[in-house]
Design an enzyme around this catalytic site. Structure first.
Site, PDB file in Angstrom:
ATOM      1  N   SER A   1      -9.661   1.550   3.179  1.00 21.08           N
ATOM      2  CA  SER A   1      -8.877   2.394   2.291  1.00 21.08           C
ATOM      3  C   SER A   1      -7.842   1.640   1.464  1.00 21.08           C
ATOM      4  CB  SER A   1      -8.160   3.462   3.119  1.00 21.08           C
ATOM      5  OG  SER A   1      -7.245   2.852   4.035  1.00 21.08           O
TER       6      SER A   1
ATOM      7  N   LYS B   1       0.853  -1.189   0.000  1.00 19.30           N
ATOM      8  CA  LYS B   1       0.000   0.000   0.000  1.00 19.30           C
ATOM      9  C   LYS B   1       0.888   1.238   0.000  1.00 19.30           C
ATOM     10  CE  LYS B   1      -3.881   1.937   2.715  1.00 19.30           C
ATOM     11  NZ  LYS B   1      -4.758   1.682   3.887  1.00 19.30           N
TER      12      LYS B   1
ATOM     13  N   SER C   1      -9.657  -0.972   7.409  1.00 16.41           N
ATOM     14  CA  SER C   1      -9.176  -0.749   6.042  1.00 16.41           C
ATOM     15  C   SER C   1      -8.466  -1.930   5.400  1.00 16.41           C
ATOM     16  CB  SER C   1      -8.256   0.477   6.005  1.00 16.41           C
ATOM     17  OG  SER C   1      -9.001   1.655   6.169  1.00 16.41           O
TER      18      SER C   1
END
Length: 493
Positions: A158, A78, A182
């Protein structure tokens, strides 16, 4: 033979050890898949040259019988894990061209075990979102489609880019971060195993901060065994992180397939009453309870009386911490700077932050700044901290009677892109079932447990006691075995 990019981490390790294929071939298969599905916008930075170089080194280590735990295994990170010499943006305009000169501890741990990085994945800006629609690089599209509609769906957020990458066979595993759900919620939306360890198990050093008392690194994989392998590599004490827990990294892989006999599973069914939970989710929850009961577990009805306040508490504490953490992005030290002739310092601050931050980030900064003000501190922030303590106490009381807790991961299946975009409150409620465990810092995982009537994956959440990732994996493995007749694979991939 299974396509190389569809192999699990465990099967890839086995194949590499048996010399069935090389790491270069494994990485090449993943690169082709990424190039084929760039329309999903899962990656924001591709590191193919680095990956091929790391794969070549991995093949040499296998040839010399010096292979490490994750030697030659492709993963994605990420884009809030700092990677030395590689752009790291948190998918915000304010950091769009930021290149760190140091490595995050979690990515370093994986590199030290031989992992090969394919690239950095898309995400909601500064990890603020539940649908991956706030990124400055544009939204991520889920590899999944409903069986009655061809509309593009959100991958969750997210960490939506990481979820799309693993679900779409563009990485064997991918790092995410989990502040209020997330990792778990995108895993539920895309048919993956998503694991958030105990707060402090994984170092936060080199992770771009959102809410420091909640942020924790997590992992997406396509099997529970893969999660155990990756967690063993990621976790560990780090003196560079003051919130890191000084505890030995346990052996986790033996949890897979362990017996559920004499285990007590807590089920807070009252949390589903009167909520926005969809009928498909409720059925999946009930089916999973029966599955665990048949596997030998004792089902215990529990209550978590303050969990219903979790979303309200979270959206006071997390924005407050974000307001403080994001104050560093001022155009002076690094990142974006907006300037014009004869501009004052205050004007430069204002224009840089107004231009650099997206709408959702600005909304949360404003909320956080207010609750930390003299008028908001007593009325909101301190009260929220007290209720957070009560939420944690509820879990402590429950764990005096049970070994783990079973909850849905999300009240809904994946929804269409743009469907809930104009109502932040509805979007925030996606984290209804994930936030309580985050507030208490507990280890938890989402594991695929069924499909909706429209053919979309549904995840169930297992919550464990602090530092008891082993039990979470044991329960997750039992559920995984019980639904192995279901194919959690998007069509066309």
């Amino acid at each position: 033979m299974t396509e190389l990019n569809k192999l699990t981490v465990a099967d890839s390790i086995k194949g590499l050890k048996n010399k069935d294929f090389t790491s270069a071939e494994l990485i090449g298969a993943h690169i082709k898949q990424i190039e084929k599905h760039r329309n999903l916008n899962a990656y924001v930075t591709e590191t193919f040259d680095l990956a091929l170089k790391q794969a070549e080194a991995a093949d040499q280590n296998y040839a010399q019988n010096n292979a490490r735990t994750l030697e030659g295994i492709p993963f994605a990170a990420k884009d809030l894990f700092c990677t030395k010499g590689i752009r790291t943006t948190a998918c915000s305009n304010i950091l769009k061209n930021f290149i760190p000169n140091y490595e995050s501890s979690v990515t370093q741990n994986i590199f030290d075990k031989g992992g090969v990085m394919l690239g950095k994945t898309n995400m909601d800006e500064f990890a603020m979102g539940s649908a991956n629609i706030t990124s400055c690089f544009g939204n991520v599209i889920s590899p999944w489609k409903a069986n009655d509609d061809n509309a593009d769906l959100v991958p969750g957020g997210s960490s939506g880019g990481s979820a799309a990458a693993v679900s779409g066979f563009m990485a064997s595993a991918a790092l995410g971060s989990d502040t209020g759900g997330s990792v778990r919620q995108p895993a539920s939306f895309t048919g993956l195993v998503g694991f958030k360890p105990t707060y402090g198990r994984c170092s936060r050093y080199g992770m771009i901060s959102f809410a420091s008392s909640l942020d924790q690194a997590g992992i997406f994989t396509r099997s529970v065994l893969d999660s155990s392998i990756m967690l063993e590599a990621m976790m560990g004490f780090d003196e560079k992180d003051s919130t890191s827990i000084k505890a030995e990294v346990p052996e986790l892989q033996s949890a897979i397939g362990s017996s559920m006999k004499n285990m007590k599973m807590g089920v807070p069914l009252s949390l589903g009453e009167g909520s926005i939970i969809e009928p498909d989710i409720m059925k999946m929850w009930q089916d999973t309870i029966e599955l665990l009961k048949n596997a030998g577990a004792e089902i215990v009805d529990i209550t978590l009386p303050h969990a219903k306040y979790g979303v309200a508490v979270y959206y006071v504490i997390a924005p407050a911490e974000a307001s403080s953490n994001l104050s560093r992005y001022d155009g002076v030290r690094y990142g974006l700077r907006v300037e014009r002739e004869n501009m004052t310092l205050d004007e430069m601050y204002e224009m840089t932050r107004s231009t650099g931050f997206g709408e959702e980030v600005k909304r949360r900064i404003m909320i956080g700044t207010y609750v930390l003000s003299s008028s908001g501190m007593d009325a909101y922030y301190l009260k929220a901290q007290k209720v957070r303590r009560l939420v944690a106490n509820d879990f402590n009381n429950a764990f005096a009677k049970v070994d783990a807790i079973l909850l849905p991961t999300s009240p809904t299946a994946a929804f269409k892109i743009g469907e809930k975009q104009n109502d932040p409150t509805i979007m925030y409620l996606n984290d209804l079932f994930t936030i309580p465990a985050s507030l208490a810092g507990l280890p938890c995982a989402s594991v695929p447990a069924g499909l909706s009537a429209r053919g979309l994956p549904l995840g169930i959440q297992i919550i464990g006691k602090q530092l008891d990732e082993y039990t979470v994996l044991k329960v997750a493995s039992t559920i995984e075995s019980g639904v192995k007749h279901i194919k959690f694979e998007p069509k066309g991939f």
